[in-house]
Design an enzyme around this catalytic site. Structure first.
Site, PDB file in Angstrom:
ATOM      1  N   THR A  81     -39.610 -33.411  38.598  1.00 61.28           N
ATOM      2  CA  THR A  81     -39.990 -33.545  40.005  1.00 61.28           C
ATOM      3  C   THR A  81     -41.182 -32.655  40.336  1.00 61.28           C
ATOM      4  OG1 THR A  81     -37.763 -34.164  40.718  1.00 61.28           O
ATOM      5  CG2 THR A  81     -39.201 -33.171  42.378  1.00 61.28           C
ATOM      6  N   CYS A  85     -29.288 -39.395  40.826  1.00 55.86           N
ATOM      7  CA  CYS A  85     -30.013 -38.540  41.763  1.00 55.86           C
ATOM      8  C   CYS A  85     -30.417 -39.258  43.043  1.00 55.86           C
ATOM      9  CB  CYS A  85     -31.252 -37.968  41.074  1.00 55.86           C
ATOM     10  SG  CYS A  85     -32.202 -39.185  40.195  1.00 55.86           S
TER      11      CYS A  85
END
Length: 383
Positions: free
Chosen positions: A72, A321
């Site tokens: 990320t 996620c």
């Protein structure tokens, strides 16, 4: 019942060889790699060795590898860094939230954003990408392999389009590295993202490949570590773990690909004998050898996952996620953005369950998975 873990696309266990490689960095080799004394130099040597191991797996040069805390962070570094002062971006409708999230945020701040559709197999058309690139486009970001379906995108075909039109090319390869061959020279990408915990390294470490000569402004400012792109004292032990995991994956890549494909064949054959109507998403295109997203007609994914969890089986209703209600089917009747983009039939998409396997998964595990799944599906059909 022995536990069966079939959620390797969510995260993988740390391999024993990786743990062993990390232990000295959690003990006697504790120095700061930026320090000039013996303790620091020992840590620096371990860090640079790990950088070389990561580079070797993707055919990069060591100085093109920059350690991050996760995929990320790497994705945000590229997207926010390149679009901070304007410009535009092209991406696909099936990207991971760590790409779509910053892309939408930069669009909110005024950057241009074009989102490419996918076909029913979940794959983009490179020609459409070329049409979407405009004079203001600075970046094209398309994942190498999808985390839900395993579909592999034609990133290598995008490279020529980007070069012709002057856009930089980024690929989130978090799900691909360590599972299939990834060669940054053949892909001809400018940036590529790696996630440690997807290939048997710890959570909390990743890497970003930045092609020599590609100008990428940093998001953070500080002591100048990682060539100034990612300042802050490196998490040396975890970086070493990532390096060890890359070395392990490189040694076993072809063997593991073949083995995992065989496991997938066993799983698919087993599903076909369960007497339940299902479909495999992205079945007609190239997929990761360890991933199968199956949609069970007329059933709810959440109930299938819960039933398997009660039988000590770990699977995922889409991508872990994405959060409650936003992945592969739920009690709220919502399907993932990936299946929506693929225009997947609702009666199958609502019952979509992702099976993913990896190191340590054996044929007997797959057979036992099918048996337990059969019991769950039979119970749900009776309800």
């Amino acid at each position: 019942m022995r536990p069966l873990y079939f959620d390797h696309n969510a995260t993988t266990p740390v391999a024993p060889a990786v743990r062993e490689a990390m232990l000295p960095l959690l003990g006697e080799v504790f120095g700061n790699p930026s320090s000039g004394h013996a303790w620091g130099l020992d840590a620096k040597e371990a860090l640079e060795a790990a950088r070389g191991q990561v580079a070797a797996l993707i055919n990069a040069e060591p100085d093109e590898i920059h350690f991050t805390s996760c995929a990320t962070e790497a994705n945000n570094t590229v997207i926010q860094g390149l679009l901070a002062d304007g410009g535009g971006m092209v991406t696909s409708a099936v990207e991971h939230p760590s790409v779509l999230g910053p892309a939408r945020e930069m669009a909110r701040r005024g950057a241009g954003l074009a989102v490419l559709p996918v076909n029913r197999e979940g794959v983009i058309d490179p020609e459409q990408a070329g049409e979407a690139i405009g004079p203001e486009t600075r970046l094209v970001s398309v994942m190498l392999a999808n985390n839900e379906t395993g579909a592999i995108q034609p990133v290598w075909e995008l490279a020529e389009v980007c070069r012709t039109q002057g856009a930089l090319l980024h690929s989130d390869a978090a799900q691909a590295v360590g599972k299939i061959p990834v060669d940054v020279r053949r892909l001809d990408v400018d940036f590529l993202t790696i996630a440690g915990h997807k290939l048997n390294a710890p959570k909390g470490v990743g890497a970003l490949f930045v092609r020599r000569g590609a100008n990428l402004p940093p998001l953070l400012f500080g002591g100048g570590q990682e060539s100034g792109l990612r300042p802050g004292t490196e998490n040396t032990a975890f970086c070493v773990g990532l390096g060890a995991a890359c070395a392990l994956a490189g040694r076993k890549l072809e063997e593991e690909m073949a083995r995992r494909r065989k496991l997938g064949d066993i799983l698919l054959d087993g599903l076909r004998h369960l007497g339940t109507d299902f479909m495999v998403f992205s079945e007609g295109t190239r997929r990761l050898p360890n991933t199968l997203l199956a949609g069970f007609r007329g059933l709810e994914a959440g109930r299938i996952v819960e039933g398997l969890a009660l039988r000590d089986v770990g699977v995922s209703a889409g991508a872990a996620c994405h959060g409650p209600g936003a992945s592969g089917g739920s009690s709220e009747g919502r399907i993932s953005h990936v299946l929506e983009a693929m225009r997947a039939p609702q009666e199958y998409a609502l019952g979509s369950v992702r099976f993913s396997w990896g190191l340590g998964t054996a044929p007997d595990d797959v057979l036992e998975l099918v048996e337990r799944l059969g019991r769950v599906l039979a119970e749900l059909r009776r309800d």
